[in-house]
Write a protein that holds these residues in place. Structure first.
Motif, PDB file in Angstrom:
ATOM      1  N   MET A   1       0.830  -1.103  -0.018  1.00 24.22           N
ATOM      2  CA  MET A   1       0.025   0.088  -0.144  1.00 24.22           C
ATOM      3  C   MET A   1       0.915   1.223  -0.109  1.00 24.22           C
ATOM      4  N   ALA A   2       0.422   2.342  -0.757  1.00 24.49           N
ATOM      5  CA  ALA A   2       1.351   3.603  -0.944  1.00 24.49           C
ATOM      6  C   ALA A   2       1.113   4.330   0.163  1.00 24.49           C
ATOM      7  N   ASN A   3       1.796   5.389   0.506  1.00 22.83           N
ATOM      8  CA  ASN A   3       1.769   6.321   1.344  1.00 22.83           C
ATOM      9  C   ASN A   3       1.375   7.491   0.795  1.00 22.83           C
ATOM     10  N   TYR A   4       0.259   7.877   1.439  1.00 19.68           N
ATOM     11  CA  TYR A   4      -0.516   9.270   1.089  1.00 19.68           C
ATOM     12  C   TYR A   4       0.384  10.379   1.053  1.00 19.68           C
ATOM     13  N   LYS A   5       1.208  10.609   1.947  1.00 18.67           N
ATOM     14  CA  LYS A   5       2.252  11.820   1.864  1.00 18.67           C
ATOM     15  C   LYS A   5       3.200  11.728   0.446  1.00 18.67           C
ATOM     16  N   HIS A   6       3.413  10.550  -0.001  1.00 17.48           N
ATOM     17  CA  HIS A   6       4.235  10.423  -1.125  1.00 17.48           C
ATOM     18  C   HIS A   6       3.622  10.321  -2.653  1.00 17.48           C
ATOM     19  N   MET A   7       2.341  10.439  -2.522  1.00 17.42           N
ATOM     20  CA  MET A   7       1.838  10.376  -3.715  1.00 17.42           C
ATOM     21  C   MET A   7       1.652  11.586  -4.513  1.00 17.42           C
ATOM     22  N   GLU A   8       1.943  11.529  -5.657  1.00 16.03           N
ATOM     23  CA  GLU A   8       1.721  12.879  -6.487  1.00 16.03           C
ATOM     24  C   GLU A   8       0.517  13.405  -6.555  1.00 16.03           C
ATOM     25  N   MET A   9      -0.666  12.473  -6.459  1.00 16.00           N
ATOM     26  CA  MET A   9      -2.011  13.073  -6.705  1.00 16.00           C
ATOM     27  C   MET A   9      -2.515  13.352  -5.197  1.00 16.00           C
ATOM     28  N   ALA A  98     -10.255   6.585  -7.830  1.00 15.94           N
ATOM     29  CA  ALA A  98      -9.677   7.875  -8.340  1.00 15.94           C
ATOM     30  C   ALA A  98      -8.344   7.326  -9.168  1.00 15.94           C
ATOM     31  N   VAL A  99      -8.075   7.659 -10.141  1.00 14.23           N
ATOM     32  CA  VAL A  99      -6.621   7.435 -10.943  1.00 14.23           C
ATOM     33  C   VAL A  99      -6.068   8.744 -11.613  1.00 14.23           C
ATOM     34  N   GLN A 100      -4.591   8.704 -11.704  1.00 17.12           N
ATOM     35  CA  GLN A 100      -3.940   9.770 -12.288  1.00 17.12           C
ATOM     36  C   GLN A 100      -2.700   9.058 -12.857  1.00 17.12           C
ATOM     37  N   LEU A 101      -2.502   9.261 -14.089  1.00 18.85           N
ATOM     38  CA  LEU A 101      -1.104   8.721 -14.764  1.00 18.85           C
ATOM     39  C   LEU A 101       0.028   9.895 -14.685  1.00 18.85           C
ATOM     40  N   PHE A 102       1.052   9.194 -14.535  1.00 19.39           N
ATOM     41  CA  PHE A 102       2.438  10.217 -14.536  1.00 19.39           C
ATOM     42  C   PHE A 102       3.558   9.402 -15.135  1.00 19.39           C
ATOM     43  N   ARG A 103       4.301  10.387 -16.012  1.00 19.62           N
ATOM     44  CA  ARG A 103       5.452  10.113 -16.723  1.00 19.62           C
ATOM     45  C   ARG A 103       6.690  10.496 -16.096  1.00 19.62           C
ATOM     46  N   PHE A 104       7.608   9.527 -15.874  1.00 12.46           N
ATOM     47  CA  PHE A 104       8.870   9.951 -15.218  1.00 12.46           C
ATOM     48  C   PHE A 104       9.988  10.567 -16.300  1.00 12.46           C
ATOM     49  N   SER A 105      10.380  11.728 -16.154  1.00 16.24           N
ATOM     50  CA  SER A 105      11.514  12.295 -16.818  1.00 16.24           C
ATOM     51  C   SER A 105      12.068  13.388 -16.310  1.00 16.24           C
ATOM     52  N   ASN A 106      13.508  13.536 -16.332  1.00 19.50           N
ATOM     53  CA  ASN A 106      14.039  14.467 -15.765  1.00 19.50           C
ATOM     54  C   ASN A 106      13.976  14.406 -14.333  1.00 19.50           C
ATOM     55  N   PHE A 107      13.936  13.238 -13.759  1.00 15.73           N
ATOM     56  CA  PHE A 107      14.227  12.948 -12.479  1.00 15.73           C
ATOM     57  C   PHE A 107      12.943  13.288 -11.607  1.00 15.73           C
ATOM     58  N   ASN A 108      11.842  13.669 -12.511  1.00 15.39           N
ATOM     59  CA  ASN A 108      10.644  14.038 -11.569  1.00 15.39           C
ATOM     60  C   ASN A 108       9.332  13.194 -12.415  1.00 15.39           C
ATOM     61  N   TYR A 109       8.120  13.141 -11.631  1.00 16.09           N
ATOM     62  CA  TYR A 109       7.012  12.604 -12.273  1.00 16.09           C
ATOM     63  C   TYR A 109       6.363  13.817 -12.636  1.00 16.09           C
ATOM     64  N   SER A 110       5.671  13.772 -13.871  1.00 12.98           N
ATOM     65  CA  SER A 110       5.059  15.134 -14.334  1.00 12.98           C
ATOM     66  C   SER A 110       3.566  14.299 -14.794  1.00 12.98           C
ATOM     67  N   PRO A 111       2.600  15.167 -14.570  1.00  6.71           N
ATOM     68  CA  PRO A 111       1.213  14.398 -14.837  1.00  6.71           C
ATOM     69  C   PRO A 111       0.885  14.422 -16.228  1.00  6.71           C
ATOM     70  N   MET A 112       0.357  13.409 -16.643  1.00  9.59           N
ATOM     71  CA  MET A 112       0.087  13.062 -17.985  1.00  9.59           C
ATOM     72  C   MET A 112      -1.416  13.358 -18.362  1.00  9.59           C
ATOM     73  N   THR A 113      -2.187  12.946 -17.165  1.00  4.87           N
ATOM     74  CA  THR A 113      -3.755  13.244 -17.198  1.00  4.87           C
ATOM     75  C   THR A 113      -3.982  13.974 -15.767  1.00  4.87           C
ATOM     76  N   GLU A 114      -5.107  14.456 -15.770  1.00  5.56           N
ATOM     77  CA  GLU A 114      -5.730  14.869 -14.674  1.00  5.56           C
ATOM     78  C   GLU A 114      -6.095  13.780 -13.868  1.00  5.56           C
ATOM     79  N   MET A 115      -6.808  13.991 -12.459  1.00  9.40           N
ATOM     80  CA  MET A 115      -7.265  13.008 -11.769  1.00  9.40           C
ATOM     81  C   MET A 115      -8.376  12.241 -12.173  1.00  9.40           C
ATOM     82  N   LYS A 116      -8.620  11.182 -12.601  1.00  6.20           N
ATOM     83  CA  LYS A 116     -10.123  10.851 -13.117  1.00  6.20           C
ATOM     84  C   LYS A 116     -10.815  10.015 -11.918  1.00  6.20           C
ATOM     85  N   VAL A 117     -12.131  10.158 -11.885  1.00  2.00           N
ATOM     86  CA  VAL A 117     -12.809   9.509 -10.513  1.00  2.00           C
ATOM     87  C   VAL A 117     -13.981   8.751 -11.243  1.00  2.00           C
ATOM     88  N   PHE A 118     -14.149   7.370 -10.986  1.00  2.00           N
ATOM     89  CA  PHE A 118     -15.031   6.835 -11.030  1.00  2.00           C
ATOM     90  C   PHE A 118     -15.972   6.135 -10.046  1.00  2.00           C
TER      91      PHE A 118
END
Length: 131
Positions: A1-9, A98-118
């Protein structure tokens, strides 16, 4: 399980009015619940290989009904370390996702999509594909 404080979204989740966020003892643990059903929310992070970019972006641009047909194709294959990171927040009763997609580049995660909720049946179908 991921840690909330470390999530990009985390910021997007904290702005969602359907989510209640409470801090545990000494603020060391963060609990998230889906307010309408009082169900605990589990956090997960999946990473994907470069060849999954097209399928991931296409899936996240569709609605829950279209996703149901994707479930028949099976779960998306994950990798231990990949350039695409999908952050997932799913209630235990599968009424919220809720889901959100990120791309890793230049040592950072940048969002590819907005958070989508189902919610409801759509959340259940999408969780079968991603969780």
């Amino acid at each position: 399980m991921a840690n909330y404080k470390h999530m990009e979204m985390a910021e997007a989740l904290s702005n969602d009015s359907r989510i209640n966020i409470s801090r545990g003892f000494l603020g060391l643990k963060t609990n998230l619940t889906y307010a309408p059903t009082s169900s605990k929310i589990n956090l997960k992070v999946n990473e994907y290989a470069p060849d999954m970019e097209g399928r991931l972006t296409q899936l996240l641009q569709t609605d829950g009904k279209t996703m149901r047909s994707e479930v028949e194709k099976g779960k998306l294959p994950t990798v231990a370390v990949g350039p695409f990171r999908l952050e997932i927040a799913c209630s235990q009763d599968y009424e919220y996702l809720a889901v959100q997609l990120f791309r890793f580049s230049n040592f950072n995660y940048s969002p590819m999509t907005e958070m989508k909720v189902f919610e409801g049946d759509d959340a259940l179908a999408v969780s079968a594909l991603l969780c």
